[in-house]
Design a protein around this motif. Structure first.
Motif, PDB file in Angstrom:
ATOM      1  N   THR A   1       0.943  -1.307  -0.082  1.00 44.62           N
ATOM      2  CA  THR A   1       0.018  -0.064  -0.065  1.00 44.62           C
ATOM      3  C   THR A   1       0.869   1.279  -0.069  1.00 44.62           C
ATOM      4  OG1 THR A   1      -1.758  -1.183   1.312  1.00 44.62           O
ATOM      5  CG2 THR A   1      -1.811   1.366   1.062  1.00 44.62           C
ATOM      6  N   LEU A   2       0.842   1.998  -0.953  1.00 53.85           N
ATOM      7  CA  LEU A   2       1.637   3.321  -1.251  1.00 53.85           C
ATOM      8  C   LEU A   2       0.583   4.430  -1.377  1.00 53.85           C
ATOM      9  CD1 LEU A   2       4.045   2.106  -3.530  1.00 53.85           C
ATOM     10  CD2 LEU A   2       4.287   2.311  -0.927  1.00 53.85           C
ATOM     11  N   SER A   3       1.023   5.621  -1.049  1.00 50.51           N
ATOM     12  CA  SER A   3       0.326   6.938  -1.279  1.00 50.51           C
ATOM     13  C   SER A   3       0.680   7.226  -2.589  1.00 50.51           C
ATOM     14  CB  SER A   3       1.170   8.036  -0.130  1.00 50.51           C
ATOM     15  OG  SER A   3       0.634   7.632   1.082  1.00 50.51           O
ATOM     16  N   GLU A   4      -0.125   8.090  -3.280  1.00 55.03           N
ATOM     17  CA  GLU A   4       0.125   8.700  -4.515  1.00 55.03           C
ATOM     18  C   GLU A   4       1.545   9.210  -4.679  1.00 55.03           C
ATOM     19  OE1 GLU A   4      -3.237  10.920  -5.760  1.00 55.03           O
ATOM     20  OE2 GLU A   4      -3.195  10.050  -7.790  1.00 55.03           O
ATOM     21  N   GLU A   5       2.176   9.169  -5.711  1.00 50.70           N
ATOM     22  CA  GLU A   5       3.319   9.929  -5.868  1.00 50.70           C
ATOM     23  C   GLU A   5       4.580   9.080  -5.117  1.00 50.70           C
ATOM     24  OE1 GLU A   5       3.244  14.117  -5.523  1.00 50.70           O
ATOM     25  OE2 GLU A   5       1.752  14.324  -6.809  1.00 50.70           O
ATOM     26  N   ALA A   6       4.225   8.295  -4.408  1.00 52.93           N
ATOM     27  CA  ALA A   6       5.419   7.448  -3.939  1.00 52.93           C
ATOM     28  C   ALA A   6       6.132   6.599  -4.897  1.00 52.93           C
ATOM     29  CB  ALA A   6       4.925   6.372  -2.646  1.00 52.93           C
ATOM     30  N   PHE A   7       7.381   6.232  -4.424  1.00 51.01           N
ATOM     31  CA  PHE A   7       8.324   5.145  -5.292  1.00 51.01           C
ATOM     32  C   PHE A   7       8.002   3.964  -4.752  1.00 51.01           C
ATOM     33  CE2 PHE A   7      11.972   4.744  -7.649  1.00 51.01           C
ATOM     34  CZ  PHE A   7      12.581   3.328  -7.440  1.00 51.01           C
ATOM     35  N   LEU A   8       7.797   3.064  -6.130  1.00 53.61           N
ATOM     36  CA  LEU A   8       7.602   1.578  -5.885  1.00 53.61           C
ATOM     37  C   LEU A   8       8.528   0.750  -6.372  1.00 53.61           C
ATOM     38  CD1 LEU A   8       5.178  -0.719  -5.862  1.00 53.61           C
ATOM     39  CD2 LEU A   8       5.018  -0.017  -8.481  1.00 53.61           C
ATOM     40  N   THR A   9       8.861  -0.306  -5.703  1.00 56.11           N
ATOM     41  CA  THR A   9       9.718  -1.419  -6.052  1.00 56.11           C
ATOM     42  C   THR A   9       8.993  -2.541  -5.726  1.00 56.11           C
ATOM     43  OG1 THR A   9      11.741  -0.451  -5.689  1.00 56.11           O
ATOM     44  CG2 THR A   9      11.745  -2.415  -5.667  1.00 56.11           C
ATOM     45  N   ILE A  10       8.812  -3.615  -6.434  1.00 55.42           N
ATOM     46  CA  ILE A  10       8.636  -4.804  -6.227  1.00 55.42           C
ATOM     47  C   ILE A  10       9.484  -5.935  -6.760  1.00 55.42           C
ATOM     48  CG2 ILE A  10       6.860  -6.584  -6.707  1.00 55.42           C
ATOM     49  CD1 ILE A  10       4.818  -4.415  -7.460  1.00 55.42           C
ATOM     50  N   ASN A  11      10.084  -6.495  -5.756  1.00 58.91           N
ATOM     51  CA  ASN A  11      11.215  -7.543  -6.056  1.00 58.91           C
ATOM     52  C   ASN A  11      10.870  -8.818  -6.849  1.00 58.91           C
ATOM     53  OD1 ASN A  11      13.076  -5.562  -4.965  1.00 58.91           O
ATOM     54  ND2 ASN A  11      13.032  -6.826  -2.880  1.00 58.91           N
ATOM     55  N   CYS A  12      11.738  -9.305  -7.790  1.00 54.27           N
ATOM     56  CA  CYS A  12      11.421 -10.415  -8.378  1.00 54.27           C
ATOM     57  C   CYS A  12      12.950 -11.117  -8.607  1.00 54.27           C
ATOM     58  CB  CYS A  12      10.538 -10.214  -9.738  1.00 54.27           C
ATOM     59  SG  CYS A  12      10.585 -11.627 -10.773  1.00 54.27           S
ATOM     60  N   THR A  13      13.009 -12.326  -8.344  1.00 54.03           N
ATOM     61  CA  THR A  13      14.306 -13.121  -8.571  1.00 54.03           C
ATOM     62  C   THR A  13      13.508 -14.652  -9.403  1.00 54.03           C
ATOM     63  OG1 THR A  13      14.127 -14.173  -6.232  1.00 54.03           O
ATOM     64  CG2 THR A  13      15.756 -12.047  -6.687  1.00 54.03           C
ATOM     65  N   TYR A  14      14.446 -15.049  -9.889  1.00 51.72           N
ATOM     66  CA  TYR A  14      14.268 -16.274 -10.860  1.00 51.72           C
ATOM     67  C   TYR A  14      15.153 -17.091 -10.529  1.00 51.72           C
ATOM     68  CZ  TYR A  14      17.405 -14.472 -14.142  1.00 51.72           C
ATOM     69  OH  TYR A  14      18.734 -14.092 -14.876  1.00 51.72           O
ATOM     70  N   THR A  15      14.759 -18.597 -11.010  1.00 54.47           N
ATOM     71  CA  THR A  15      15.733 -19.550 -11.104  1.00 54.47           C
ATOM     72  C   THR A  15      15.221 -20.281 -12.356  1.00 54.47           C
ATOM     73  OG1 THR A  15      15.825 -19.979  -8.700  1.00 54.47           O
ATOM     74  CG2 THR A  15      16.242 -21.737 -10.264  1.00 54.47           C
TER      75      THR A  15
END
Lengths: 113, 115
Positions: free
Chosen positions: A12-26
């Motif tokens: 949950t973020l406020s408008e104009e916030a910075f977003l990072t969604i982590n993803c790693t793979y094998t």
């Protein structure tokens, strides 16, 4: 086997916030990497993709860089909007053509005004 | 281009009945179609892969007699949920590989509710 791990939500973020969604793979070999977005009640839409190491996919202000050394493909956006509220799926494909995508579990993003 | 049309978008059926879901490729030939199921707040799980003119390949744990897949032409693949039960209620999505910028195209999904 091939797998994708992405950060669990919800986020949950406020408008104009910075977003990072982590993803790693094998994966064996050199996969193509994707981010898909699913808006409420809808199917999946391709957000961006990268097919080789150091490639950067970008679309609608979202970016993700294919990092072979860390086997990662983190999704970022500098300033989120309420309309970005959706579920985001990281996915990979190890061959082009007739093999299915392997999806992460999805991360639900809610952006509040 | 590369559009997959999926119907119906929503369906409610009674327990014990069968429901057919269709996916049509509108502007390309889909020799392969992937069928996924998505439970609430979970990821997409591959159920089966259909290939035009041959038997579908099912993932482990998916009952082939319950989820009948037919891919009789290059533009149509169908999934029939037979003798549906409430636990079959889910969101079903088809996807076809497509050479080009996107690689894969998805149907808009079918929300099945079994009551």
């Amino acid at each position: 086997g091939d797998s994708v791990t992405q950060m669990e939500g919800p986020v949950t973020l406020s408008e104009e916030a910075f977003l990072t969604i982590n993803c790693t793979y094998t994966a064996t070999g050199y996969p193509s990497l994707f981010w898909y977005v699913q808006y409420p009640g809808e199917g999946l839409q391709l957000l961006l993709k990268a097919t080789k190491a150091d490639d950067k996919g970008s679309n609608k202000g979202f970016e993700a860089t294919y990092r072979k050394e860390t086997t990662s493909f983190h999704l970022e956006k500098g300033s989120v909007q309420v309309s970005d509220s959706a579920v985001y799926f990281c996915a990979l494909s190890t061959t082009s053509g007739n093999t299915p995508l392997v999806f992460g579990k999805g991360t639900r993003l809610s952006v509040i005004a | 281009g590369a559009v997959v049309s999926q119907h119906p978008s929503r369906v409610i059926c009674k327990s014990g009945t069968s429901v057919k879901i269709e996916c049509r490729s509108l502007d390309f030939q889909a020799t392969t179609m992937f069928w996924y199921r998505q439970f609430p707040k979970q990821s997409l799980m591959l159920m089966a892969t259909s290939n035009e003119g041959s038997k579908a390949t099912y993932e482990q744990g998916v009952e082939k007699d319950k989820f009948l897949i037919n891919h009789a032409s290059l533009t149509l693949s169908t999934l029939t949920v037979t003798s549906a039960h409430p636990e079959d209620s889910s969101f079903y999505i088809c996807s076809a590989p497509k050479q080009g910028a996107n690689g894969y195209t998805f149907g808009s999904g079918t929300r099945l509710t079994v009551v």
